[in-house]
Design an enzyme around this catalytic site. Structure first.
Site, mmCIF file in Angstrom:
data_model
loop_
_atom_site.group_PDB
_atom_site.id
_atom_site.type_symbol
_atom_site.label_atom_id
_atom_site.label_comp_id
_atom_site.label_asym_id
_atom_site.label_seq_id
_atom_site.Cartn_x
_atom_site.Cartn_y
_atom_site.Cartn_z
ATOM 1 N N GLY A 93 0.827 -1.216 0.000
ATOM 2 C CA GLY A 93 0.000 0.000 0.000
ATOM 3 C C GLY A 93 0.851 1.252 0.000
ATOM 4 O O GLY A 93 1.839 1.331 0.726
ATOM 5 N N ARG A 133 1.112 -4.889 -5.054
ATOM 6 C CA ARG A 133 1.186 -6.096 -4.221
ATOM 7 C C ARG A 133 1.344 -7.239 -5.212
ATOM 8 O O ARG A 133 0.614 -7.306 -6.193
ATOM 9 C CB ARG A 133 -0.095 -6.261 -3.401
ATOM 10 C CG ARG A 133 -0.285 -5.141 -2.385
ATOM 11 C CD ARG A 133 -1.374 -5.485 -1.367
ATOM 12 N NE ARG A 133 -1.454 -4.449 -0.359
ATOM 13 C CZ ARG A 133 -2.426 -3.543 -0.284
ATOM 14 N NH1 ARG A 133 -3.409 -3.569 -1.154
ATOM 15 N NH2 ARG A 133 -2.406 -2.623 0.659
ATOM 16 N N ASP A 187 5.314 -4.740 6.734
ATOM 17 C CA ASP A 187 6.004 -5.983 7.083
ATOM 18 C C ASP A 187 5.800 -7.102 6.064
ATOM 19 O O ASP A 187 6.654 -7.979 5.933
ATOM 20 C CB ASP A 187 5.731 -6.433 8.528
ATOM 21 C CG ASP A 187 4.266 -6.629 8.807
ATOM 22 O OD1 ASP A 187 3.449 -6.402 7.896
ATOM 23 O OD2 ASP A 187 3.952 -7.019 9.951
ATOM 24 N N SER A 221 5.961 -6.684 2.880
ATOM 25 C CA SER A 221 7.031 -6.442 1.897
ATOM 26 C C SER A 221 8.389 -6.862 2.474
ATOM 27 O O SER A 221 9.236 -7.416 1.764
ATOM 28 C CB SER A 221 7.089 -4.955 1.552
ATOM 29 O OG SER A 221 5.814 -4.488 1.226
ATOM 30 N N THR A 259 3.841 2.825 6.006
ATOM 31 C CA THR A 259 2.438 2.381 5.974
ATOM 32 C C THR A 259 1.639 3.298 6.885
ATOM 33 O O THR A 259 2.112 3.667 7.965
ATOM 34 C CB THR A 259 2.268 0.932 6.467
ATOM 35 O OG1 THR A 259 0.866 0.691 6.706
ATOM 36 C CG2 THR A 259 3.014 0.622 7.744
ATOM 37 N N ASP A 280 -0.818 2.376 8.506
ATOM 38 C CA ASP A 280 -1.419 1.571 9.581
ATOM 39 C C ASP A 280 -0.654 1.620 10.906
ATOM 40 O O ASP A 280 -1.220 1.345 11.956
ATOM 41 C CB ASP A 280 -1.526 0.101 9.144
ATOM 42 C CG ASP A 280 -2.381 -0.078 7.905
ATOM 43 O OD1 ASP A 280 -3.222 0.812 7.628
ATOM 44 O OD2 ASP A 280 -2.204 -1.081 7.191
ATOM 45 N N ASP A 290 1.588 -0.491 11.978
ATOM 46 C CA ASP A 290 1.487 -1.835 12.550
ATOM 47 C C ASP A 290 2.789 -2.619 12.395
ATOM 48 O O ASP A 290 2.774 -3.843 12.287
ATOM 49 C CB ASP A 290 0.324 -2.599 11.886
ATOM 50 C CG ASP A 290 0.517 -2.729 10.376
ATOM 51 O OD1 ASP A 290 1.444 -2.113 9.831
ATOM 52 O OD2 ASP A 290 -0.270 -3.462 9.748
ATOM 53 N N ARG A 296 -17.916 16.750 12.698
ATOM 54 C CA ARG A 296 -18.428 17.314 13.958
ATOM 55 C C ARG A 296 -19.316 18.531 13.680
ATOM 56 O O ARG A 296 -20.343 18.729 14.324
ATOM 57 C CB ARG A 296 -17.267 17.696 14.876
ATOM 58 C CG ARG A 296 -17.730 18.205 16.225
ATOM 59 C CD ARG A 296 -16.562 18.649 17.060
ATOM 60 N NE ARG A 296 -15.747 17.531 17.503
ATOM 61 C CZ ARG A 296 -16.073 16.749 18.537
ATOM 62 N NH1 ARG A 296 -17.162 16.978 19.205
ATOM 63 N NH2 ARG A 296 -15.295 15.754 18.901
ATOM 64 N N ARG A 324 -27.026 14.601 15.618
ATOM 65 C CA ARG A 324 -26.937 13.217 15.165
ATOM 66 C C ARG A 324 -25.731 12.508 15.779
ATOM 67 O O ARG A 324 -24.799 13.163 16.242
ATOM 68 C CB ARG A 324 -26.738 13.187 13.648
ATOM 69 C CG ARG A 324 -28.003 13.306 12.866
ATOM 70 C CD ARG A 324 -27.679 13.467 11.411
ATOM 71 N NE ARG A 324 -28.875 13.345 10.597
ATOM 72 C CZ ARG A 324 -28.935 13.678 9.318
ATOM 73 N NH1 ARG A 324 -27.882 14.166 8.714
ATOM 74 N NH2 ARG A 324 -30.046 13.526 8.642
ATOM 75 N N MET A 350 -9.106 3.422 8.550
ATOM 76 C CA MET A 350 -8.288 2.275 8.131
ATOM 77 C C MET A 350 -7.354 1.814 9.251
ATOM 78 O O MET A 350 -7.395 2.319 10.361
ATOM 79 C CB MET A 350 -7.470 2.655 6.900
ATOM 80 C CG MET A 350 -8.256 2.627 5.610
ATOM 81 S SD MET A 350 -7.156 2.943 4.198
ATOM 82 C CE MET A 350 -8.212 2.466 2.846
ATOM 83 N N ARG A 360 -6.099 -1.815 9.075
ATOM 84 C CA ARG A 360 -6.132 -3.290 9.109
ATOM 85 C C ARG A 360 -6.449 -3.776 10.525
ATOM 86 O O ARG A 360 -7.417 -3.340 11.089
ATOM 87 C CB ARG A 360 -4.809 -3.885 8.624
ATOM 88 C CG ARG A 360 -4.595 -3.738 7.140
ATOM 89 C CD ARG A 360 -3.381 -4.549 6.720
ATOM 90 N NE ARG A 360 -2.945 -4.142 5.407
ATOM 91 C CZ ARG A 360 -3.462 -4.609 4.273
ATOM 92 N NH1 ARG A 360 -4.402 -5.520 4.311
ATOM 93 N NH2 ARG A 360 -3.026 -4.176 3.111
ATOM 94 N N ALA A 400 -13.547 12.277 20.454
ATOM 95 C CA ALA A 400 -14.694 11.405 20.152
ATOM 96 C C ALA A 400 -15.242 10.795 21.444
ATOM 97 O O ALA A 400 -14.502 10.600 22.408
ATOM 98 C CB ALA A 400 -14.264 10.304 19.191
ATOM 99 N N GLU A 401 -16.510 10.498 21.417
ATOM 100 C CA GLU A 401 -17.140 9.926 22.620
ATOM 101 C C GLU A 401 -16.916 8.418 22.695
ATOM 102 O O GLU A 401 -16.878 7.836 23.771
ATOM 103 C CB GLU A 401 -18.656 10.206 22.616
ATOM 104 C CG GLU A 401 -19.028 11.619 23.008
ATOM 105 C CD GLU A 401 -18.660 12.668 21.973
ATOM 106 O OE1 GLU A 401 -18.854 12.406 20.772
ATOM 107 O OE2 GLU A 401 -18.141 13.725 22.355
ATOM 108 N N ILE A 428 -9.158 8.135 1.150
ATOM 109 C CA ILE A 428 -8.804 9.541 1.435
ATOM 110 C C ILE A 428 -7.619 9.574 2.402
ATOM 111 O O ILE A 428 -6.761 10.438 2.332
ATOM 112 C CB ILE A 428 -10.031 10.256 2.047
ATOM 113 C CG1 ILE A 428 -11.013 10.618 0.945
ATOM 114 C CG2 ILE A 428 -9.641 11.473 2.869
ATOM 115 C CD1 ILE A 428 -12.299 11.207 1.436
ATOM 116 N N ARG A 465 -5.132 7.674 2.550
ATOM 117 C CA ARG A 465 -3.832 7.275 1.981
ATOM 118 C C ARG A 465 -3.208 8.335 1.085
ATOM 119 O O ARG A 465 -2.051 8.185 0.654
ATOM 120 C CB ARG A 465 -4.008 5.983 1.177
ATOM 121 C CG ARG A 465 -4.128 4.738 2.025
ATOM 122 C CD ARG A 465 -3.068 3.709 1.701
ATOM 123 N NE ARG A 465 -3.045 3.260 0.341
ATOM 124 C CZ ARG A 465 -3.552 2.107 -0.106
ATOM 125 N NH1 ARG A 465 -4.194 1.310 0.728
ATOM 126 N NH2 ARG A 465 -3.415 1.754 -1.349
#
Ligand code: F6P
Length: 319
Positions: free
Chosen positions: A10, A71, A102, A104, A125, A127, A129, A154, A162, A169, A171, A186-187, A250, A252
Protein backbone atom coordinates in the site's frame (compact mmCIF):
# COMPACT_ATOMS: atom_id res chain seq x y z
CA UNK A 1 27.90 1.05 -6.16
CA UNK A 2 24.47 0.82 -7.88
CA UNK A 3 21.67 1.09 -5.29
CA UNK A 4 17.95 0.85 -5.99
CA UNK A 5 14.76 2.02 -4.33
CA UNK A 6 11.41 0.25 -4.54
CA UNK A 7 7.93 0.91 -3.09
CA UNK A 8 6.00 -2.19 -2.16
CA UNK A 9 2.45 -2.75 -0.89
CA UNK A 10 0.00 0.00 0.00
CA UNK A 11 1.23 3.46 -0.86
CA UNK A 12 1.62 6.06 1.88
CA UNK A 13 2.18 9.82 1.83
CA UNK A 14 5.89 10.41 2.35
CA UNK A 15 7.07 7.92 -0.26
CA UNK A 16 7.93 10.76 -2.65
CA UNK A 17 10.11 12.69 -0.18
CA UNK A 18 11.93 9.40 0.51
CA UNK A 19 12.40 8.74 -3.21
CA UNK A 20 13.72 12.25 -3.79
CA UNK A 21 16.12 12.06 -0.85
CA UNK A 22 17.32 8.66 -2.03
CA UNK A 23 18.28 9.95 -5.47
CA UNK A 24 19.86 13.18 -4.22
CA UNK A 25 21.76 11.48 -1.42
CA UNK A 26 23.05 8.52 -3.44
CA UNK A 27 24.50 10.98 -5.98
CA UNK A 28 25.91 13.07 -3.13
CA UNK A 29 27.73 9.95 -1.93
CA UNK A 30 29.16 9.44 -5.42
CA UNK A 31 27.10 6.34 -6.17
CA UNK A 32 24.45 5.43 -8.75
CA UNK A 33 20.71 5.38 -7.89
CA UNK A 34 18.17 3.21 -9.67
CA UNK A 35 14.39 3.11 -9.60
CA UNK A 36 12.43 -0.11 -9.56
CA UNK A 37 9.01 0.80 -10.94
CA UNK A 38 5.70 -0.87 -9.96
CA UNK A 39 6.94 -2.59 -6.81
CA UNK A 40 7.78 -6.29 -6.76
CA UNK A 41 5.79 -6.83 -9.95
CA UNK A 42 8.12 -4.40 -11.68
CA UNK A 43 11.16 -6.14 -10.23
CA UNK A 44 9.96 -9.40 -11.75
CA UNK A 45 9.33 -7.71 -15.10
CA UNK A 46 12.64 -5.85 -15.12
CA UNK A 47 11.17 -2.35 -14.85
CA UNK A 48 14.40 -0.86 -13.57
CA UNK A 49 15.92 2.42 -14.70
CA UNK A 50 18.68 4.81 -13.77
CA UNK A 51 17.32 7.64 -11.60
CA UNK A 52 18.21 11.22 -12.44
CA UNK A 53 17.92 14.43 -10.44
CA UNK A 54 15.40 15.77 -12.89
CA UNK A 55 13.10 12.77 -12.28
CA UNK A 56 12.63 13.78 -8.68
CA UNK A 57 12.35 17.55 -9.13
CA UNK A 58 9.07 18.89 -7.78
CA UNK A 59 7.79 15.66 -6.19
CA UNK A 60 8.53 16.41 -2.53
CA UNK A 61 5.09 17.75 -1.70
CA UNK A 62 3.11 15.11 -3.59
CA UNK A 63 1.31 12.12 -2.08
CA UNK A 64 1.48 8.74 -3.77
CA UNK A 65 4.72 7.42 -5.23
CA UNK A 66 6.48 8.56 -8.40
CA UNK A 67 7.74 5.03 -9.03
CA UNK A 68 4.36 3.49 -8.16
CA UNK A 69 3.79 0.39 -6.03
CA UNK A 70 2.07 -2.99 -6.18
CA UNK A 71 1.19 -6.10 -4.22
CA UNK A 72 2.61 -9.14 -5.95
CA UNK A 73 1.24 -12.66 -5.88
CA UNK A 74 3.88 -13.89 -8.31
CA UNK A 75 6.63 -13.02 -5.84
CA UNK A 76 5.48 -15.94 -3.64
CA UNK A 77 6.87 -18.28 -6.30
CA UNK A 78 10.59 -19.04 -6.43
CA UNK A 79 10.69 -18.86 -10.21
CA UNK A 80 9.63 -15.21 -10.16
CA UNK A 81 11.90 -14.28 -7.26
CA UNK A 82 14.80 -15.69 -9.28
CA UNK A 83 13.72 -13.62 -12.25
CA UNK A 84 13.54 -10.52 -10.05
CA UNK A 85 17.03 -11.15 -8.70
CA UNK A 86 18.43 -11.66 -12.19
CA UNK A 87 16.91 -8.34 -13.26
CA UNK A 88 18.74 -6.58 -10.44
CA UNK A 89 21.94 -8.30 -11.56
CA UNK A 90 21.62 -6.83 -15.06
CA UNK A 91 22.27 -3.42 -13.50
CA UNK A 92 24.78 -4.68 -10.93
CA UNK A 93 22.39 -3.79 -8.09
CA UNK A 94 23.20 -5.51 -4.81
CA UNK A 95 21.71 -3.00 -2.37
CA UNK A 96 18.05 -2.04 -2.06
CA UNK A 97 16.01 0.44 -0.06
CA UNK A 98 12.50 -0.97 0.34
CA UNK A 99 9.65 1.35 1.30
CA UNK A 100 6.81 -0.82 2.58
CA UNK A 101 5.19 -2.68 5.43
CA UNK A 102 6.00 -5.98 7.08
CA UNK A 103 4.51 -8.04 4.24
CA UNK A 104 7.03 -6.44 1.90
CA UNK A 105 9.86 -6.98 4.37
CA UNK A 106 8.94 -10.66 4.61
CA UNK A 107 9.09 -10.96 0.83
CA UNK A 108 12.50 -9.29 0.74
CA UNK A 109 13.79 -11.43 3.57
CA UNK A 110 12.92 -14.48 1.53
CA UNK A 111 14.66 -13.12 -1.55
CA UNK A 112 17.80 -12.20 0.34
CA UNK A 113 17.99 -15.67 1.93
CA UNK A 114 17.97 -17.23 -1.53
CA UNK A 115 20.28 -14.75 -3.28
CA UNK A 116 23.13 -12.47 -2.18
CA UNK A 117 21.31 -9.21 -1.68
CA UNK A 118 21.56 -6.45 0.90
CA UNK A 119 18.41 -4.53 1.71
CA UNK A 120 17.16 -2.05 4.25
CA UNK A 121 13.42 -1.85 4.89
CA UNK A 122 11.95 1.57 5.59
CA UNK A 123 8.65 1.31 7.51
CA UNK A 124 6.10 2.98 5.25
CA UNK A 125 2.44 2.38 5.97
CA UNK A 126 -0.39 4.49 7.32
CA UNK A 127 -1.42 1.57 9.58
CA UNK A 128 1.50 1.92 12.04
CA UNK A 129 1.49 -1.83 12.55
CA UNK A 130 5.20 -2.61 12.25
CA UNK A 131 6.94 -4.11 15.25
CA UNK A 132 9.84 -2.23 16.80
CA UNK A 133 9.24 1.29 15.51
CA UNK A 134 7.14 3.98 17.16
CA UNK A 135 5.98 5.32 13.84
CA UNK A 136 6.11 4.80 10.07
CA UNK A 137 6.18 7.09 7.05
CA UNK A 138 2.60 8.06 6.20
CA UNK A 139 1.04 7.74 9.65
CA UNK A 140 1.17 11.45 10.49
CA UNK A 141 -0.35 12.51 7.17
CA UNK A 142 -3.13 9.94 7.52
CA UNK A 143 -3.87 11.14 11.06
CA UNK A 144 -4.14 14.69 9.82
CA UNK A 145 -6.46 13.65 6.99
CA UNK A 146 -8.66 11.90 9.55
CA UNK A 147 -8.54 14.91 11.86
CA UNK A 148 -9.66 17.18 9.04
CA UNK A 149 -12.56 14.84 8.19
CA UNK A 150 -13.61 14.53 11.83
CA UNK A 151 -13.59 18.31 12.32
CA UNK A 152 -15.93 18.61 9.35
CA UNK A 153 -18.17 15.77 10.50
CA UNK A 154 -18.43 17.31 13.96
CA UNK A 155 -19.73 20.53 12.36
CA UNK A 156 -22.65 18.74 10.77
CA UNK A 157 -23.22 16.30 13.67
CA UNK A 158 -23.49 19.12 16.19
CA UNK A 159 -25.80 21.18 14.01
CA UNK A 160 -28.16 18.34 13.27
CA UNK A 161 -28.11 16.48 16.61
CA UNK A 162 -26.94 13.22 15.17
CA UNK A 163 -24.56 10.41 16.00
CA UNK A 164 -21.80 9.68 13.53
CA UNK A 165 -19.83 6.47 13.17
CA UNK A 166 -16.62 7.13 11.30
CA UNK A 167 -14.67 4.11 10.09
CA UNK A 168 -10.93 4.53 9.68
CA UNK A 169 -8.29 2.28 8.13
CA UNK A 170 -5.52 0.38 9.90
CA UNK A 171 -6.13 -3.29 9.11
CA UNK A 172 -5.83 -5.14 12.44
CA UNK A 173 -4.18 -2.18 14.13
CA UNK A 174 -6.26 0.38 16.04
CA UNK A 175 -3.56 3.06 16.20
CA UNK A 176 -5.15 5.46 13.69
CA UNK A 177 -8.53 5.10 15.37
CA UNK A 178 -7.18 5.51 18.91
CA UNK A 179 -5.09 8.61 18.23
CA UNK A 180 -7.88 10.15 16.15
CA UNK A 181 -10.46 9.54 18.86
CA UNK A 182 -8.26 11.08 21.52
CA UNK A 183 -7.25 14.13 19.50
CA UNK A 184 -10.73 14.78 18.11
CA UNK A 185 -12.53 14.26 21.40
CA UNK A 186 -14.69 11.40 20.15
CA UNK A 187 -17.14 9.93 22.62
CA UNK A 188 -16.65 6.32 21.48
CA UNK A 189 -13.73 4.43 19.95
CA UNK A 190 -13.68 0.78 18.89
CA UNK A 191 -10.34 -0.85 18.14
CA UNK A 192 -9.33 -4.51 17.71
CA UNK A 193 -6.92 -4.34 20.66
CA UNK A 194 -9.47 -3.43 23.34
CA UNK A 195 -12.88 -4.58 24.50
CA UNK A 196 -15.71 -2.11 24.44
CA UNK A 197 -18.04 -2.07 27.40
CA UNK A 198 -21.42 -1.49 25.77
CA UNK A 199 -23.44 -1.26 28.99
CA UNK A 200 -21.09 1.23 30.68
CA UNK A 201 -21.02 3.32 27.50
CA UNK A 202 -24.82 3.25 27.30
CA UNK A 203 -25.22 4.43 30.86
CA UNK A 204 -22.64 7.14 30.34
CA UNK A 205 -24.12 8.45 27.09
CA UNK A 206 -27.68 8.39 28.40
CA UNK A 207 -26.58 10.48 31.38
CA UNK A 208 -24.81 12.95 29.10
CA UNK A 209 -27.78 13.22 26.78
CA UNK A 210 -29.97 13.96 29.79
CA UNK A 211 -27.49 16.71 30.70
CA UNK A 212 -27.77 18.24 27.24
CA UNK A 213 -25.46 16.31 24.90
CA UNK A 214 -26.95 16.61 21.43
CA UNK A 215 -24.53 14.67 19.23
CA UNK A 216 -22.09 11.77 19.37
CA UNK A 217 -18.90 11.25 17.44
CA UNK A 218 -17.55 7.71 17.32
CA UNK A 219 -14.54 6.21 15.59
CA UNK A 220 -14.27 2.58 14.56
CA UNK A 221 -11.13 0.89 13.37
CA UNK A 222 -11.88 -1.19 10.25
CA UNK A 223 -10.30 -4.27 11.87
CA UNK A 224 -13.15 -4.55 14.42
CA UNK A 225 -15.75 -4.98 11.65
CA UNK A 226 -18.22 -3.36 14.04
CA UNK A 227 -19.16 -0.24 12.10
CA UNK A 228 -22.71 -1.32 11.30
CA UNK A 229 -23.25 -2.87 14.71
CA UNK A 230 -22.28 0.36 16.45
CA UNK A 231 -24.56 2.42 14.21
CA UNK A 232 -27.50 0.11 14.98
CA UNK A 233 -26.71 0.29 18.70
CA UNK A 234 -26.62 4.09 18.66
CA UNK A 235 -30.01 4.23 16.98
CA UNK A 236 -31.68 1.52 19.05
CA UNK A 237 -30.08 1.75 22.48
CA UNK A 238 -29.11 5.42 22.63
CA UNK A 239 -31.97 6.65 20.51
CA UNK A 240 -30.03 8.99 18.25
CA UNK A 241 -30.36 9.22 14.48
CA UNK A 242 -27.05 7.87 13.16
CA UNK A 243 -25.00 8.15 10.00
CA UNK A 244 -21.96 6.13 8.91
CA UNK A 245 -18.95 7.62 7.13
CA UNK A 246 -16.26 5.29 5.82
CA UNK A 247 -13.21 7.47 5.19
CA UNK A 248 -11.49 4.93 2.93
CA UNK A 249 -8.60 5.82 0.67
CA UNK A 250 -8.80 9.54 1.43
CA UNK A 251 -6.55 8.53 4.33
CA UNK A 252 -3.83 7.27 1.98
CA UNK A 253 -3.47 10.39 -0.16
CA UNK A 254 -2.50 14.00 0.18
CA UNK A 255 0.49 16.23 0.76
CA UNK A 256 2.90 14.60 3.22
CA UNK A 257 3.11 16.50 6.51
CA UNK A 258 6.34 18.05 7.79
CA UNK A 259 6.74 15.11 10.20
CA UNK A 260 6.40 12.55 7.42
CA UNK A 261 8.89 14.40 5.22
CA UNK A 262 11.43 14.55 8.06
CA UNK A 263 10.92 10.88 8.85
CA UNK A 264 11.36 10.01 5.18
CA UNK A 265 14.65 11.97 5.03
CA UNK A 266 16.03 10.53 8.27
CA UNK A 267 15.17 6.93 7.38
CA UNK A 268 16.38 7.16 3.80
CA UNK A 269 19.75 8.76 4.53
CA UNK A 270 20.44 6.20 7.24
CA UNK A 271 19.35 3.33 4.99
CA UNK A 272 21.69 4.44 2.21
CA UNK A 273 24.56 4.94 4.68
CA UNK A 274 24.03 1.40 5.92
CA UNK A 275 24.01 -0.10 2.43
CA UNK A 276 27.24 1.70 1.55
CA UNK A 277 28.99 0.93 4.81
CA UNK A 278 28.04 -2.61 5.60
CA UNK A 279 27.30 -5.91 3.98
CA UNK A 280 25.02 -6.92 6.85
CA UNK A 281 21.82 -7.72 5.10
CA UNK A 282 18.21 -7.60 6.17
CA UNK A 283 17.79 -4.58 8.36
CA UNK A 284 14.77 -2.42 9.04
CA UNK A 285 14.95 1.24 10.04
CA UNK A 286 13.18 2.10 13.29
CA UNK A 287 12.64 5.11 15.52
CA UNK A 288 12.12 4.53 19.21
CA UNK A 289 11.59 7.34 21.70
CA UNK A 290 12.95 9.80 19.16
CA UNK A 291 16.14 7.80 18.47
CA UNK A 292 16.82 6.29 15.06
CA UNK A 293 18.15 2.79 14.81
CA UNK A 294 17.92 -0.50 12.95
CA UNK A 295 16.59 -3.90 13.77
CA UNK A 296 17.20 -7.24 12.17
CA UNK A 297 14.42 -8.21 9.82
CA UNK A 298 13.78 -11.49 11.70
CA UNK A 299 13.01 -9.57 14.86
CA UNK A 300 10.63 -7.23 13.04
CA UNK A 301 8.67 -9.81 11.09
CA UNK A 302 8.58 -12.49 13.78
CA UNK A 303 7.09 -10.18 16.39
CA UNK A 304 3.72 -8.53 16.38
CA UNK A 305 3.38 -4.82 17.05
CA UNK A 306 1.38 -3.96 20.13
CA UNK A 307 -0.42 -0.76 20.84
CA UNK A 308 1.14 1.54 23.44
CA UNK A 309 -0.55 0.91 26.82
CA UNK A 310 -0.43 4.67 27.55
CA UNK A 311 -2.53 5.23 24.44
CA UNK A 312 -5.04 2.63 25.62
CA UNK A 313 -5.10 4.35 29.00
CA UNK A 314 -5.94 7.68 27.36
CA UNK A 315 -8.62 5.99 25.28
CA UNK A 316 -10.29 4.60 28.37
CA UNK A 317 -10.64 8.12 29.67
CA UNK A 318 -12.64 9.31 26.64
CA UNK A 319 -15.74 11.18 27.68
O1 F6P B 1 -2.19 -1.07 4.56
C1 F6P B 1 -2.72 0.13 4.15
C2 F6P B 1 -4.20 0.00 3.89
O2 F6P B 1 -4.69 1.26 3.47
C3 F6P B 1 -5.03 -0.54 5.06
O3 F6P B 1 -5.28 0.44 6.05
C4 F6P B 1 -6.27 -1.00 4.36
O4 F6P B 1 -6.93 -2.02 5.09
C5 F6P B 1 -5.72 -1.55 3.07
O5 F6P B 1 -4.44 -0.94 2.86
C6 F6P B 1 -6.58 -1.27 1.88
O6 F6P B 1 -6.04 -1.95 0.80
P1 F6P B 1 -6.42 -1.65 -0.71
O7 F6P B 1 -5.79 -0.34 -1.06
O8 F6P B 1 -5.86 -2.79 -1.45
O9 F6P B 1 -7.91 -1.56 -0.76
Amino acid sequence: MPLAIICSGGDAPGMNPAIKKFVDYVYERGETPYFIYNGLEGMIDGEIALAKHKDVAGILHRGGALIRSSRSRRFYEYEYRKKAYENLGKHGITGLVVLGGDGSFRAMERLSKEFPLNFVGVPTTIDNDIYGTDTCIGVDTALNAIRDALDRIRDTASTFSRAFVVEVMGRECGYLAAVSAITSGAEICLIPEADFNWSVAKEHLKREIKDGRSYILSIVSEGTKKTEELARWLEKEIGMETRITVLGHIQRGGTPTVNDRMLAFEFTVRAVDHLLRSSESNRVMVVENGRYGMKEIEEVVQNRYSIDPDLLGMLNRLD
